[in-house]
Design a protein around this motif. Structure first.
Motif, PDB file in Angstrom:
ATOM      1  N   GLN A  97       6.649   1.118  -4.363  1.00 32.38           N
ATOM      2  CA  GLN A  97       5.878   0.154  -3.890  1.00 32.38           C
ATOM      3  C   GLN A  97       6.522  -1.191  -3.543  1.00 32.38           C
ATOM      4  N   VAL A  98       7.641  -1.609  -4.263  1.00 33.53           N
ATOM      5  CA  VAL A  98       8.038  -2.829  -4.040  1.00 33.53           C
ATOM      6  C   VAL A  98       9.098  -2.745  -2.905  1.00 33.53           C
ATOM      7  N   THR A  99       9.920  -2.079  -2.731  1.00 34.12           N
ATOM      8  CA  THR A  99      11.029  -2.240  -1.676  1.00 34.12           C
ATOM      9  C   THR A  99      10.560  -1.213  -0.559  1.00 34.12           C
ATOM     10  N   GLY A 100       9.729  -0.248  -0.650  1.00 35.01           N
ATOM     11  CA  GLY A 100       9.336   0.726   0.390  1.00 35.01           C
ATOM     12  C   GLY A 100      10.279   1.798   0.632  1.00 35.01           C
ATOM     13  N   ARG A 160      -4.231  -9.187 -16.934  1.00 32.36           N
ATOM     14  CA  ARG A 160      -4.158  -7.608 -17.195  1.00 32.36           C
ATOM     15  C   ARG A 160      -2.880  -6.911 -16.928  1.00 32.36           C
ATOM     16  N   HIS A 161      -2.496  -5.716 -17.102  1.00 34.86           N
ATOM     17  CA  HIS A 161      -1.474  -4.925 -17.093  1.00 34.86           C
ATOM     18  C   HIS A 161      -1.587  -4.331 -15.802  1.00 34.86           C
ATOM     19  N   VAL A 162      -0.522  -4.116 -14.925  1.00 29.28           N
ATOM     20  CA  VAL A 162      -0.530  -3.472 -13.556  1.00 29.28           C
ATOM     21  C   VAL A 162       0.700  -2.499 -13.669  1.00 29.28           C
ATOM     22  N   THR A 163       0.346  -1.219 -13.339  1.00 25.49           N
ATOM     23  CA  THR A 163       1.562  -0.404 -13.253  1.00 25.49           C
ATOM     24  C   THR A 163       1.957   0.228 -11.887  1.00 25.49           C
ATOM     25  N   LEU A 164       3.052  -0.088 -11.817  1.00 22.14           N
ATOM     26  CA  LEU A 164       3.775   0.051 -10.217  1.00 22.14           C
ATOM     27  C   LEU A 164       4.545   1.335 -10.242  1.00 22.14           C
ATOM     28  N   ARG A 165       4.688   2.023  -8.990  1.00 21.86           N
ATOM     29  CA  ARG A 165       5.413   3.095  -8.810  1.00 21.86           C
ATOM     30  C   ARG A 165       6.966   2.297  -8.155  1.00 21.86           C
ATOM     31  N   ASP A 209      12.699  -8.146 -11.742  1.00 25.26           N
ATOM     32  CA  ASP A 209      13.430  -8.905 -12.729  1.00 25.26           C
ATOM     33  C   ASP A 209      13.919 -10.136 -12.052  1.00 25.26           C
ATOM     34  N   ARG A 210      14.573 -10.219 -10.849  1.00 26.27           N
ATOM     35  CA  ARG A 210      14.913 -11.313 -10.308  1.00 26.27           C
ATOM     36  C   ARG A 210      13.872 -12.213  -9.501  1.00 26.27           C
ATOM     37  N   ARG A 211      12.989 -11.719  -9.153  1.00 24.68           N
ATOM     38  CA  ARG A 211      11.855 -12.670  -8.338  1.00 24.68           C
ATOM     39  C   ARG A 211      10.809 -12.852  -9.259  1.00 24.68           C
ATOM     40  N   GLY A 212      10.505 -12.176 -10.268  1.00 26.86           N
ATOM     41  CA  GLY A 212       9.396 -12.326 -10.981  1.00 26.86           C
ATOM     42  C   GLY A 212       8.344 -11.529 -10.564  1.00 26.86           C
ATOM     43  N   ILE A 213       7.281 -10.980 -11.651  1.00 26.69           N
ATOM     44  CA  ILE A 213       5.992 -10.288 -11.399  1.00 26.69           C
ATOM     45  C   ILE A 213       5.225 -10.789 -10.468  1.00 26.69           C
ATOM     46  N   GLU A 214       5.059 -12.250 -10.817  1.00 32.66           N
ATOM     47  CA  GLU A 214       4.153 -12.986 -10.240  1.00 32.66           C
ATOM     48  C   GLU A 214       4.320 -12.871  -8.543  1.00 32.66           C
ATOM     49  N   ALA A 215       5.472 -13.180  -8.303  1.00 34.36           N
ATOM     50  CA  ALA A 215       5.751 -13.132  -6.874  1.00 34.36           C
ATOM     51  C   ALA A 215       5.709 -12.027  -6.176  1.00 34.36           C
ATOM     52  N   VAL A 216       6.091 -10.719  -6.856  1.00 33.47           N
ATOM     53  CA  VAL A 216       6.273  -9.162  -6.249  1.00 33.47           C
ATOM     54  C   VAL A 216       4.698  -9.046  -6.307  1.00 33.47           C
ATOM     55  N   VAL A 217       3.834  -9.237  -7.097  1.00 30.56           N
ATOM     56  CA  VAL A 217       2.346  -9.183  -6.912  1.00 30.56           C
ATOM     57  C   VAL A 217       1.630  -9.795  -5.866  1.00 30.56           C
ATOM     58  N   ALA A 218       1.947 -10.953  -5.837  1.00 27.78           N
ATOM     59  CA  ALA A 218       1.550 -11.711  -4.479  1.00 27.78           C
ATOM     60  C   ALA A 218       1.816 -11.158  -3.260  1.00 27.78           C
ATOM     61  N   ASP A 219       3.070 -10.629  -3.015  1.00 28.42           N
ATOM     62  CA  ASP A 219       3.583  -9.936  -1.987  1.00 28.42           C
ATOM     63  C   ASP A 219       2.774  -8.756  -1.756  1.00 28.42           C
ATOM     64  N   LEU A 220       2.603  -7.861  -2.654  1.00 23.81           N
ATOM     65  CA  LEU A 220       1.701  -6.521  -2.733  1.00 23.81           C
ATOM     66  C   LEU A 220       0.334  -7.079  -2.258  1.00 23.81           C
ATOM     67  N   GLY A 233      -0.715  -9.302  -0.588  1.00 27.22           N
ATOM     68  CA  GLY A 233      -0.851  -9.874   0.917  1.00 27.22           C
ATOM     69  C   GLY A 233      -0.734  -8.598   1.714  1.00 27.22           C
ATOM     70  N   ARG A 234       0.019  -7.661   1.455  1.00 27.17           N
ATOM     71  CA  ARG A 234       0.061  -6.410   2.105  1.00 27.17           C
ATOM     72  C   ARG A 234      -1.087  -5.433   2.037  1.00 27.17           C
ATOM     73  N   GLY A 235      -2.026  -5.781   1.063  1.00 27.68           N
ATOM     74  CA  GLY A 235      -2.967  -4.921   0.949  1.00 27.68           C
ATOM     75  C   GLY A 235      -2.987  -3.841   0.115  1.00 27.68           C
ATOM     76  N   VAL A 236      -1.994  -3.909  -0.680  1.00 27.38           N
ATOM     77  CA  VAL A 236      -1.700  -2.511  -1.735  1.00 27.38           C
ATOM     78  C   VAL A 236      -2.671  -2.775  -2.845  1.00 27.38           C
ATOM     79  N   LYS A 237      -3.287  -1.660  -3.528  1.00 21.78           N
ATOM     80  CA  LYS A 237      -4.365  -1.762  -4.419  1.00 21.78           C
ATOM     81  C   LYS A 237      -3.496  -1.569  -5.610  1.00 21.78           C
ATOM     82  N   LEU A 238      -3.762  -2.438  -6.579  1.00 20.41           N
ATOM     83  CA  LEU A 238      -3.071  -2.583  -7.772  1.00 20.41           C
ATOM     84  C   LEU A 238      -4.215  -2.131  -8.989  1.00 20.41           C
TER      85      LEU A 238
END
Length: 78
Positions: free
Chosen positions: A6-9, A45-50, A60-71, A73-78
């Motif tokens: 879900q993060v790198t595609g 809350r907790h978020v489970t990602l694949r 780990d590098r960017r932080g979960i907040e930045a990654v979740v904001a990108d997801l 923004g792409r319209g991925v349901k968490l």
């Protein structure tokens, strides 16, 4: 479960098994996808990602907040 990060595609790659006699048969290079649970303070809350192994390093590098904001923004349901 689909083998897509879900993060790198990252998706599976395809190729051939090559035997000693050079006969080729189809094979699939799967991505190292794992289910990982993260605490997201902004959502409260907790978020489970694949995510793949590289995706875990990205979180780990960017932080979960930045990654979740990108997801989101792409319209991925968490």
């Amino acid at each position: 479960m689909s083998q897509v990060c879900q993060v790198t595609g990252a998706q599976p790659g395809f190729g051939h098994h090559v035997s000693h006699s050079h006969r080729r048969t189809k094979r699939r290079f799967d991505v190292n996808v794992q289910r990982k649970r993260y605490w997201v303070p902004s959502l409260g809350r907790h978020v489970t990602l694949r995510v793949s192994a590289r995706g875990i390093k990205t979180v780990d590098r960017r932080g979960i907040e930045a990654v979740v904001a990108d997801l989101l923004g792409r319209g991925v349901k968490l």
